[in-house]
Design a protein around this motif. Structure first.
Motif, PDB file in Angstrom:
ATOM      1  N   ALA A  24      29.648 -42.754   2.195  1.00 47.73           N
ATOM      2  CA  ALA A  24      29.279 -43.069   3.574  1.00 47.73           C
ATOM      3  C   ALA A  24      27.832 -42.684   3.841  1.00 47.73           C
ATOM      4  O   ALA A  24      27.428 -41.552   3.554  1.00 47.73           O
ATOM      5  N   ALA A  25      27.073 -43.620   4.390  1.00 46.95           N
ATOM      6  CA  ALA A  25      25.719 -43.334   4.854  1.00 46.95           C
ATOM      7  C   ALA A  25      25.809 -42.963   6.321  1.00 46.95           C
ATOM      8  O   ALA A  25      26.439 -43.659   7.094  1.00 46.95           O
ATOM      9  N   GLY A  26      25.199 -41.858   6.691  1.00 36.49           N
ATOM     10  CA  GLY A  26      25.305 -41.398   8.072  1.00 36.49           C
ATOM     11  C   GLY A  26      25.677 -39.939   8.120  1.00 36.49           C
ATOM     12  O   GLY A  26      26.044 -39.346   7.096  1.00 36.49           O
ATOM     13  N   ASN A  27      25.633 -39.362   9.296  1.00 35.60           N
ATOM     14  CA  ASN A  27      25.821 -37.921   9.418  1.00 35.60           C
ATOM     15  C   ASN A  27      27.115 -37.549  10.128  1.00 35.60           C
ATOM     16  O   ASN A  27      27.243 -36.441  10.635  1.00 35.60           O
ATOM     17  N   ILE A  28      28.099 -38.459  10.140  1.00 31.94           N
ATOM     18  CA  ILE A  28      29.347 -38.154  10.838  1.00 31.94           C
ATOM     19  C   ILE A  28      30.514 -37.976   9.870  1.00 31.94           C
ATOM     20  O   ILE A  28      31.660 -37.792  10.278  1.00 31.94           O
TER      21      ILE A  28
END
Length: 118
Positions: A24-28
């Protein structure tokens, strides 16, 4: 926007193993539940496995004892280790990310084909 990239599908003989990955790309990632669905030709989509942000796992009965879902928060990646594969496991496998603030509107991977055949 969160992008999910799957890998690891392929052709395997009955009784063999595969490991699917979903990055997953992203910070969640670390605050989200993750999971895998699959869809075989002519069949309804089936929820295969889920893992919460606290590593609680659940599986559909047909894969219990054969599949293991896990996550690596440092790599923003969820895995599905599939052992003792059967022809009935043949399907396109989709990972999803369940971000709490989206009310069940998942982010989805592109899907990866798993074929179990001799």
């Amino acid at each position: 926007q969160v992008q999910l990239v799957e890998s690891g599908g392929g052709l395997v003989q009955p009784g063999g193993s595969l490991r699917l990955s979903c990055a997953a790309a992203g910070n969640i990632f670390r605050i989200s539940a993750m999971g895998w669905y699959r869809q075989a030709p002519g069949k309804q989509r089936e929820l295969v496995a889920t893992i919460t942000k606290t590593d609680i796992t659940n599986y559909v009965d047909s894969v219990k004892g054969r599949f293991t879902i896990s996550r690596d928060n440092a790599k923003n990646t969820v895995y599905l280790q599939m052992n003792s594969l059967e022809p009935e496991d043949t399907a396109v496998y989709y990972c999803f990310l369940d971000y709490p603030l989206r009310g069940g509107n998942y982010y989805w991977g592109q899907g990866t084909q798993v074929t179990v055949s001799s």
